[in-house]
Design a protein around this motif. Sequence first.
Motif, PDB file in Angstrom:
ATOM      1  N   GLY A 165     -54.005 -55.335  16.030  1.00  0.00           N
ATOM      2  CA  GLY A 165     -53.369 -56.298  14.839  1.00  0.00           C
ATOM      3  C   GLY A 165     -54.419 -57.341  14.469  1.00  0.00           C
ATOM      4  O   GLY A 165     -54.322 -57.638  13.391  1.00  0.00           O
ATOM      5  N   ILE A 166     -55.203 -57.689  15.527  1.00  0.00           N
ATOM      6  CA  ILE A 166     -55.873 -58.843  15.222  1.00  0.00           C
ATOM      7  C   ILE A 166     -57.169 -58.403  14.141  1.00  0.00           C
ATOM      8  O   ILE A 166     -57.665 -58.777  13.290  1.00  0.00           O
ATOM      9  CB  ILE A 166     -56.503 -59.615  16.337  1.00  0.00           C
ATOM     10  CG1 ILE A 166     -55.411 -60.618  16.807  1.00  0.00           C
ATOM     11  CG2 ILE A 166     -57.698 -60.561  15.935  1.00  0.00           C
ATOM     12  CD1 ILE A 166     -55.632 -60.860  18.304  1.00  0.00           C
ATOM     13  N   VAL A 167     -57.705 -57.139  14.858  1.00  0.00           N
ATOM     14  CA  VAL A 167     -58.754 -56.575  14.103  1.00  0.00           C
ATOM     15  C   VAL A 167     -58.664 -56.039  12.602  1.00  0.00           C
ATOM     16  O   VAL A 167     -59.090 -56.475  11.657  1.00  0.00           O
ATOM     17  CB  VAL A 167     -59.294 -55.291  14.917  1.00  0.00           C
ATOM     18  CG1 VAL A 167     -60.389 -54.410  14.153  1.00  0.00           C
ATOM     19  CG2 VAL A 167     -59.987 -55.783  16.152  1.00  0.00           C
ATOM     20  N   ASP A 168     -57.382 -55.591  12.509  1.00  0.00           N
ATOM     21  CA  ASP A 168     -57.152 -54.985  11.167  1.00  0.00           C
ATOM     22  C   ASP A 168     -56.933 -56.191  10.192  1.00  0.00           C
ATOM     23  O   ASP A 168     -57.422 -55.993   9.001  1.00  0.00           O
ATOM     24  CB  ASP A 168     -55.655 -54.251  11.205  1.00  0.00           C
ATOM     25  CG  ASP A 168     -55.615 -52.744  11.837  1.00  0.00           C
ATOM     26  OD1 ASP A 168     -56.818 -52.422  12.119  1.00  0.00           O
ATOM     27  OD2 ASP A 168     -54.435 -52.378  11.962  1.00  0.00           O
ATOM     28  N   ASP A 220     -48.327 -59.878  13.495  1.00  0.00           N
ATOM     29  CA  ASP A 220     -47.962 -61.325  13.638  1.00  0.00           C
ATOM     30  C   ASP A 220     -48.852 -62.114  14.429  1.00  0.00           C
ATOM     31  O   ASP A 220     -49.163 -63.307  13.886  1.00  0.00           O
ATOM     32  CB  ASP A 220     -46.605 -61.372  14.125  1.00  0.00           C
ATOM     33  CG  ASP A 220     -45.335 -60.892  13.396  1.00  0.00           C
ATOM     34  OD1 ASP A 220     -45.600 -61.009  12.290  1.00  0.00           O
ATOM     35  OD2 ASP A 220     -44.439 -60.022  14.014  1.00  0.00           O
ATOM     36  N   VAL A 221     -49.419 -61.603  15.416  1.00  0.00           N
ATOM     37  CA  VAL A 221     -50.520 -62.284  16.051  1.00  0.00           C
ATOM     38  C   VAL A 221     -51.666 -62.217  15.411  1.00  0.00           C
ATOM     39  O   VAL A 221     -52.415 -63.269  15.398  1.00  0.00           O
ATOM     40  CB  VAL A 221     -50.681 -61.631  17.436  1.00  0.00           C
ATOM     41  CG1 VAL A 221     -51.747 -62.227  18.356  1.00  0.00           C
ATOM     42  CG2 VAL A 221     -49.637 -61.248  18.322  1.00  0.00           C
ATOM     43  N   GLY A 222     -52.092 -61.149  14.595  1.00  0.00           N
ATOM     44  CA  GLY A 222     -53.368 -61.159  13.699  1.00  0.00           C
ATOM     45  C   GLY A 222     -53.159 -62.111  12.827  1.00  0.00           C
ATOM     46  O   GLY A 222     -54.207 -62.597  12.318  1.00  0.00           O
ATOM     47  N   ASP A 223     -52.021 -62.368  11.902  1.00  0.00           N
ATOM     48  CA  ASP A 223     -51.841 -63.430  10.911  1.00  0.00           C
ATOM     49  C   ASP A 223     -52.283 -64.737  11.629  1.00  0.00           C
ATOM     50  O   ASP A 223     -53.040 -65.595  11.109  1.00  0.00           O
ATOM     51  CB  ASP A 223     -50.430 -63.532  10.436  1.00  0.00           C
ATOM     52  CG  ASP A 223     -50.304 -62.226   9.515  1.00  0.00           C
ATOM     53  OD1 ASP A 223     -51.102 -61.486   8.949  1.00  0.00           O
ATOM     54  OD2 ASP A 223     -49.093 -61.963   9.462  1.00  0.00           O
ATOM     55  N   LEU A 224     -51.607 -65.031  12.875  1.00  0.00           N
ATOM     56  CA  LEU A 224     -52.131 -66.160  13.477  1.00  0.00           C
ATOM     57  C   LEU A 224     -53.648 -66.475  13.533  1.00  0.00           C
ATOM     58  O   LEU A 224     -54.361 -67.415  13.431  1.00  0.00           O
ATOM     59  CB  LEU A 224     -51.246 -66.625  14.432  1.00  0.00           C
ATOM     60  CG  LEU A 224     -51.470 -68.012  15.164  1.00  0.00           C
ATOM     61  CD1 LEU A 224     -51.314 -69.225  14.464  1.00  0.00           C
ATOM     62  CD2 LEU A 224     -50.364 -68.068  16.482  1.00  0.00           C
ATOM     63  N   ALA A 225     -54.032 -65.289  14.190  1.00  0.00           N
ATOM     64  CA  ALA A 225     -55.393 -65.370  14.580  1.00  0.00           C
ATOM     65  C   ALA A 225     -56.344 -65.833  13.426  1.00  0.00           C
ATOM     66  O   ALA A 225     -57.580 -66.320  13.239  1.00  0.00           O
ATOM     67  CB  ALA A 225     -55.675 -63.937  15.304  1.00  0.00           C
TER      68      ALA A 225
END
Length: 252
Positions: free
Chosen positions: A20-23, A217-222
């Motif tokens: 999710g973070i990478v995407d 959701d984690v990716g957005d915050l990251a």
Amino acid sequence: MQLEAKIALVTGGGRGIGRGIVDRFLEEGAQVAVVQRRPLDDALKGHPRVAQIQADLSDSSSTATAVERTVERFGGVDVLVNNAGIMFERTIPEIRPEDWDLMMAVNLRAPLLLVQAALPHMRRRGGGSVINIGSIEGLGANPGHAAYCASKAGIHGMTRAMAVDLGADGIRCNAIAPGWISSDLSETYLESHADPAAARAALNRLHPLGRVGRPTDVGDLAVYLASDRSGFLTGEIVVLDGGRTAKLPLPS
């Protein structure tokens, strides 16, 4: 795009929260080195802004190599996301020294060594952002998770200490403490119940928002923590759990 021209190293970025973070990083224009043991799937492997670096992070010698290969491919490091981790369930009497050592090697030692290896490259580029993935289990506990909880509480404490030590270098250090995030493993767990639909509904009711989290959701915050928009935010543990830990339980 918020991360255009940024170079990111993400451990465990091929699946789950890491994916999710990478995407999201790719959507925001970053170049991303994905460090993990498993090969990447075709979608990531063929992406022009992705470098695949296979490494076993339980081996302390692999961390410096991972950073150097990132620098060789992209020219530096601006963002380090320490996401890779392991989890097992052992009661207190069941925890063996080798279990404990492996958990700490991957979940706590590898992030420190990766920061040490990335530090001169971030200094050369004028600063950077370290994002450690902690857990709400660094704040509370589930049964049989003593070693995991200890590793995540350690990540939270180390994040604050890193922020204090590295602030003068323009390097910000924050942690994300996710709650229940949907994944292949969590779906397998829910499907193992006699009534998966009822188990899923009960899980959703634990969250004031009425759902579990998604990797993006984690990716957005990251993305925010990696970007220059969070330039005055450091030393924080950001709980991302849909309100689960804010909700007091009621008697059933």
